[in-house]
Design an enzyme around this catalytic site. Sequence first.
Site, PDB file in Angstrom:
ATOM      1  N   ASP A 310       1.087  -1.161  -0.289  1.00  0.00           N
ATOM      2  CA  ASP A 310      -0.049   0.016  -0.200  1.00  0.00           C
ATOM      3  C   ASP A 310       0.926   1.497   0.323  1.00  0.00           C
ATOM      4  OD1 ASP A 310      -2.074   1.698  -0.044  1.00  0.00           O
ATOM      5  OD2 ASP A 310      -2.180   2.109   2.572  1.00  0.00           O
ATOM      6  N   ASP A 505      -2.419  -0.365   6.587  1.00  0.00           N
ATOM      7  CA  ASP A 505      -2.575  -0.327   7.524  1.00  0.00           C
ATOM      8  C   ASP A 505      -3.708   0.965   8.276  1.00  0.00           C
ATOM      9  OD1 ASP A 505      -2.470   2.728   6.058  1.00  0.00           O
ATOM     10  OD2 ASP A 505      -2.093   3.502   7.648  1.00  0.00           O
ATOM     11  N   ASP A 509      -7.701  -1.270   3.881  1.00  0.00           N
ATOM     12  CA  ASP A 509      -6.409  -2.279   3.450  1.00  0.00           C
ATOM     13  C   ASP A 509      -7.396  -3.656   4.119  1.00  0.00           C
ATOM     14  OD1 ASP A 509      -4.897  -0.257   2.134  1.00  0.00           O
ATOM     15  OD2 ASP A 509      -3.799  -0.167   3.877  1.00  0.00           O
TER      16      ASP A 509
END
Length: 631
Positions: A310, A505, A509
Site C-alpha cells: 500500500d 495500514d 486495506d
Amino acid sequence: MYGVVRSRLNVVLVALALAGLLGGLAALWFGTRGLADTVWMLGVAPVLLALVVEIVQSLRRGEVGLDIVAALSMSAAMLFGETLAAAIVALMYSGGSFLESFAEGRARREMSDLLSRVPRSAMRHRNGALDEVPLEEIEPGDLLLIRQGDVVPVDGTVAGSQAVLDQSALTGESLPVRLGRDHEVMSGSSNVGEPFDMVASRRVGDSTYAGIVRLVEAAQRSRAPMARLADRYSLLFLLVTVVLAGLAWWLTGDPIRAVAVLVVATPCPLILAVPVALVAGLSRAAHFGVLIKGAKALEALARVRGLVLDKTGTLTDGRPRIVAIHSAGDLDPARMLGFAAALDQVSKHPIAQAIVADARARGMTLPIPDTLREIPGEGVLGHVEGHEVVVGGTAFVMARVTEGGPAEPIREDGAAVVALAVDGRFAGHILLADTLREGTSEFLSGLRRLGVKRILLATGDRQAVAAHVADGLDFDKIRAELAPEEKVGLVLEERGAGPVMMVGDGVNDAPALAAADVGVAMGARGAAASAEAADVVLLVDRLDRLLPGLEIAQRARHIALESVVVGIGLSVLGMIAAAFGYLAPVQGAVLQEVIDVAVILNALRALRIRPTAPGETMDVPQPAGVPEAAV
C-alpha cells in the site's frame, strides 16, 4: 494452568523413570537380576500409564501420533523380558516430553514477557491530589503521573517538558527515546527518566499495549501447517515402523528384533523439532518488534515470494509535511509560516495540524488569533497580531484577495497547496506532501535479497501521484486508483505466481490483508480492522522492521526442516540396523535418546537467530512526488 500442571507432571515422570533406571542398575550391580527387573518395571509403569491416557485423549480428538510407537516399544520390551530397554525408553520418552516443554517455555519467554508487564493501576491527578486507580477507570483526557520505572498504562501524549522512555519490549530498540511535549506515548513503554505527566488519549482496552497482548495470546494458541503436516506423516511413519518390526520378527523368528525396531523409532523428531523451532522463531521476531500471529503465519511468511505494498501510511508516512514555502510579496517564508500556523491552531484538518506541528518544531511561539471563522474543508479567517489573515485552499483565499495573486493556478503532483493572504494581499503559498519512509529503497533491496521476486505498489491515489512516489524505486508494477475490492483482486491475481504478502495500514486495506497468504499491518496503533485481519503486526511504525521478521521466519523454518530430515534419516537408519540385528534393544534406546536430544538442541538454534542488519536508512526523508526545495 493446564500448561503448568503438565509441566509438573513431566518432572514427576522423569524423576520416577530416572529413579527406576538407576535403582535397577544398582540392583543389577549387586547381582540381584530379579530385583532389577522389578525395579525397572516399576519405573516404567507410571510413564506407560500416562502415555496410554495421552493416546486415548488424542484418539478422541481424531489425532494419531507416534506416542503409540512409544507405548508399543515399552510394552513389547517388558513382555519379552527386555526390561532395561523398557526403562531406557521410559526415561527417553518422559525426558523428551520434559525437554520439549522446557524448550517451548524458553522460546515463548520473549512473548510472555509482554504479558507479564501489564500494569494493573495508574496514578491519576484529580482535584489537586494523586489517586491510584484501576486501569479500567481511566478515560481519555485524564492527566496521569508516570513515575520512574512505571510501565505506561494507556496511550497518551506528553504533558510535561519531556519524557525518556524505554520501548525495547515493544520495538526492539535498545536505546531509550526522548519525547518532547505533545508527543505521542505508546502504552507498554517503560519510563527510564524523571517522572512526567501524560494526558490519556485512549481507554486501556483500546490502547496499543492491550492490542499487543491480545495478539500475543492468540499467537501462543496457534499451530503451524508444518506441525499439522507432521501429525499426518506420523501415521505413515507409525505404519512403516510396525510393518518393519513385524517383518523383522516374521523373517527371523526373533521377537527381540521387533522390539529393537520399535525402540529406535520412539519418539519421532518429526514431532519434537517443528513446534520448538517455530515457536523459537516467534520469540525472536517479537524481540525485533514484529508480532507474528502464531506458527502458521510464521511458516507462511517464510515462503512468501510476492509483495503488494500500500502507499499512504505504508510506503509513505501518511502525514503531510511542508516541503516548500514560496513567498509572493515582502513576507519572508518564516513570517508566512508563523501567520498560517497561528490561524491553523483552531483547525483539526490534517493539513492545518501539519503546518502547526512544523512551526512548533522550528521553535516558533504562536500568537493567539481572534475573530476566527473556519469554513470546514476550505480554510480559516481571522486576525493575528492586528493583521487580517486568510489561509486555506487557493480558490478560498483568492476570493478574499484584493491585491496580487498567482498568474495561473499552482499545482504540484502529490502535493497539497495552501495559499495565504495578509491584509487583503496575496502573500504566497505553502506546499505539503506525504513523504517516503526512511530507507525505502534499501528496504526494497532487502526484500529482493530475501527472495521476494515481485513487488507491486497498490494505491487508491491518482496514477500521477503513484508514479511520482515510485520514481526511482524497484517496483515491478504500479497500480493506482484502486478501490478496496480491486486491491483484493490484485492480491488474488498475484497469488497465482506464489505466496503473496500484503502490507497496509488502513481500514480499506483489511480485505486485501485477509485475502493475502500473509497480511502485514503497519504499527500496533493502526486501524483496528487492518490489525485484526493481518497475520503480522509491526509493533513500531517502521516498514524496515519487516526485513528481520521475514529473515527470522525463513531461518526458523529451515532449522525445523533440517531437524526433521536429519532426525528422521538417522531414525530410519537405526531401524534398519535393528531389523538386521546390528542393534540390540538397549543400544537402540540409547541411540534414539541421543538423536532426540540433538534434534531439540538443533531446533533451539532458532532462539539465537541474528538477522543481518537492513540497509542504511536515509538521514532525511524525501518528499513523495515533489522536488526538494528550500523552505
